[in-house]
Design a protein around this motif. Structure first.
Motif, PDB file in Angstrom:
ATOM      1  N   SER A 248      53.741  28.176  33.385  1.00 56.39           N
ATOM      2  CA  SER A 248      54.935  28.776  33.991  1.00 56.39           C
ATOM      3  C   SER A 248      55.337  30.054  33.255  1.00 56.39           C
ATOM      4  N   GLU A 249      55.164  30.075  31.934  1.00 58.80           N
ATOM      5  CA  GLU A 249      55.469  31.275  31.160  1.00 58.80           C
ATOM      6  C   GLU A 249      54.488  32.396  31.496  1.00 58.80           C
ATOM      7  N   LEU A 250      53.231  32.031  31.704  1.00 60.73           N
ATOM      8  CA  LEU A 250      52.231  33.015  32.133  1.00 60.73           C
ATOM      9  C   LEU A 250      52.637  33.622  33.469  1.00 60.73           C
ATOM     10  N   GLN A 251      53.047  32.782  34.401  1.00 56.78           N
ATOM     11  CA  GLN A 251      53.452  33.266  35.721  1.00 56.78           C
ATOM     12  C   GLN A 251      54.643  34.217  35.624  1.00 56.78           C
ATOM     13  N   ARG A 252      55.639  33.870  34.798  1.00 54.44           N
ATOM     14  CA  ARG A 252      56.803  34.747  34.615  1.00 54.44           C
ATOM     15  C   ARG A 252      56.404  36.058  33.963  1.00 54.44           C
ATOM     16  N   ALA A 253      55.538  35.990  32.953  1.00 52.53           N
ATOM     17  CA  ALA A 253      55.104  37.201  32.251  1.00 52.53           C
ATOM     18  C   ALA A 253      54.353  38.134  33.189  1.00 52.53           C
ATOM     19  N   VAL A 254      53.475  37.573  34.001  1.00 50.30           N
ATOM     20  CA  VAL A 254      52.701  38.384  34.954  1.00 50.30           C
ATOM     21  C   VAL A 254      53.638  39.022  35.975  1.00 50.30           C
ATOM     22  N   ALA A 255      54.570  38.248  36.509  1.00 51.74           N
ATOM     23  CA  ALA A 255      55.518  38.778  37.489  1.00 51.74           C
ATOM     24  C   ALA A 255      56.370  39.888  36.881  1.00 51.74           C
ATOM     25  N   HIS A 256      56.806  39.696  35.650  1.00 50.17           N
ATOM     26  CA  HIS A 256      57.644  40.699  34.995  1.00 50.17           C
ATOM     27  C   HIS A 256      56.864  41.976  34.697  1.00 50.17           C
ATOM     28  N   GLU A 257      55.653  41.829  34.201  1.00 50.17           N
ATOM     29  CA  GLU A 257      54.873  42.999  33.785  1.00 50.17           C
ATOM     30  C   GLU A 257      54.242  43.729  34.964  1.00 50.17           C
ATOM     31  N   PHE A 258      53.750  43.004  35.957  1.00 53.17           N
ATOM     32  CA  PHE A 258      52.956  43.630  37.015  1.00 53.17           C
ATOM     33  C   PHE A 258      53.606  43.606  38.392  1.00 53.17           C
ATOM     34  N   GLY A 259      54.740  42.933  38.508  1.00 57.46           N
ATOM     35  CA  GLY A 259      55.458  42.920  39.778  1.00 57.46           C
ATOM     36  C   GLY A 259      54.649  42.329  40.919  1.00 57.46           C
ATOM     37  N   ALA A 260      54.727  42.985  42.071  1.00 56.97           N
ATOM     38  CA  ALA A 260      54.110  42.479  43.299  1.00 56.97           C
ATOM     39  C   ALA A 260      52.589  42.359  43.219  1.00 56.97           C
ATOM     40  N   ARG A 261      51.970  43.137  42.353  1.00 52.68           N
ATOM     41  CA  ARG A 261      50.506  43.060  42.270  1.00 52.68           C
ATOM     42  C   ARG A 261      50.015  41.972  41.318  1.00 52.68           C
ATOM     43  N   GLY A 262      50.922  41.258  40.675  1.00 50.79           N
ATOM     44  CA  GLY A 262      50.556  40.219  39.722  1.00 50.79           C
ATOM     45  C   GLY A 262      49.677  39.133  40.301  1.00 50.79           C
ATOM     46  N   ASP A 263      50.023  38.635  41.491  1.00 51.51           N
ATOM     47  CA  ASP A 263      49.223  37.576  42.122  1.00 51.51           C
ATOM     48  C   ASP A 263      47.799  38.049  42.398  1.00 51.51           C
ATOM     49  N   ALA A 264      47.661  39.284  42.834  1.00 54.01           N
ATOM     50  CA  ALA A 264      46.329  39.825  43.107  1.00 54.01           C
ATOM     51  C   ALA A 264      45.519  39.964  41.814  1.00 54.01           C
ATOM     52  N   LEU A 265      46.169  40.367  40.739  1.00 55.69           N
ATOM     53  CA  LEU A 265      45.465  40.483  39.463  1.00 55.69           C
ATOM     54  C   LEU A 265      44.971  39.127  38.989  1.00 55.69           C
ATOM     55  N   ILE A 266      45.796  38.112  39.118  1.00 52.77           N
ATOM     56  CA  ILE A 266      45.408  36.756  38.716  1.00 52.77           C
ATOM     57  C   ILE A 266      44.210  36.273  39.532  1.00 52.77           C
ATOM     58  N   ALA A 267      44.224  36.561  40.809  1.00 48.52           N
ATOM     59  CA  ALA A 267      43.179  36.059  41.700  1.00 48.52           C
ATOM     60  C   ALA A 267      41.901  36.887  41.689  1.00 48.52           C
ATOM     61  N   ASP A 268      42.010  38.203  41.482  1.00 45.70           N
ATOM     62  CA  ASP A 268      40.863  39.081  41.734  1.00 45.70           C
ATOM     63  C   ASP A 268      40.283  39.811  40.524  1.00 45.70           C
ATOM     64  N   LEU A 269      41.083  40.073  39.512  1.00 45.88           N
ATOM     65  CA  LEU A 269      40.611  40.866  38.375  1.00 45.88           C
ATOM     66  C   LEU A 269      39.763  40.014  37.438  1.00 45.88           C
ATOM     67  N   THR A 270      38.520  40.414  37.220  1.00 45.57           N
ATOM     68  CA  THR A 270      37.684  39.695  36.266  1.00 45.57           C
ATOM     69  C   THR A 270      37.971  40.213  34.869  1.00 45.57           C
ATOM     70  N   LEU A 271      38.056  39.286  33.944  1.00 43.90           N
ATOM     71  CA  LEU A 271      38.440  39.594  32.575  1.00 43.90           C
ATOM     72  C   LEU A 271      37.226  39.432  31.664  1.00 43.90           C
ATOM     73  N   SER A 272      36.785  40.530  31.096  1.00 40.39           N
ATOM     74  CA  SER A 272      35.555  40.525  30.303  1.00 40.39           C
ATOM     75  C   SER A 272      35.653  39.589  29.104  1.00 40.39           C
ATOM     76  N   THR A 273      36.832  39.514  28.475  1.00 37.31           N
ATOM     77  CA  THR A 273      36.965  38.650  27.300  1.00 37.31           C
ATOM     78  C   THR A 273      36.973  37.166  27.642  1.00 37.31           C
ATOM     79  N   LEU A 274      37.069  36.854  28.921  1.00 38.67           N
ATOM     80  CA  LEU A 274      37.019  35.449  29.363  1.00 38.67           C
ATOM     81  C   LEU A 274      35.730  35.163  30.128  1.00 38.67           C
TER      82      LEU A 274
END
Length: 74
Positions: free
Chosen positions: A4-30
């Motif tokens: 839940s804290e991750l979700q709040r942080a993403v929403a606060h930092e990235f706004g409306a595009r946060g959900d798309a980043l979570i779903a679509d952006l590949t993270l090299s360090t992961l």
């Protein structure tokens, strides 16, 4: 960090595009997984947040403590 804290942080930092980043952006360090894939596979939310911040060049000053509810606002 909790999910839940991750979700709040993403929403606060990235706004409306946060959900798309979570779903679509590949993270090299992961291992080139998306945040959603990493969460589903049990990766800690805090590590996902830091990987997302690194990939998106979020300044260090906005990474620590993100997503946490301020005392007294619960």
């Amino acid at each position: 960090m909790r999910r839940s804290e991750l979700q709040r942080a993403v929403a606060h930092e990235f706004g409306a595009r946060g959900d798309a980043l979570i779903a679509d952006l590949t993270l090299s360090t992961l291992g080139h997984r998306t945040a959603a894939e990493a969460l589903a596979e049990g990766e800690p939310a805090g590590e996902i947040w830091l990987a997302l911040c690194e990939e998106m060049d979020v300044p260090l000053s906005r990474r620590h403590g993100a997503g946490r509810i301020e005392p007294g606002r619960r």
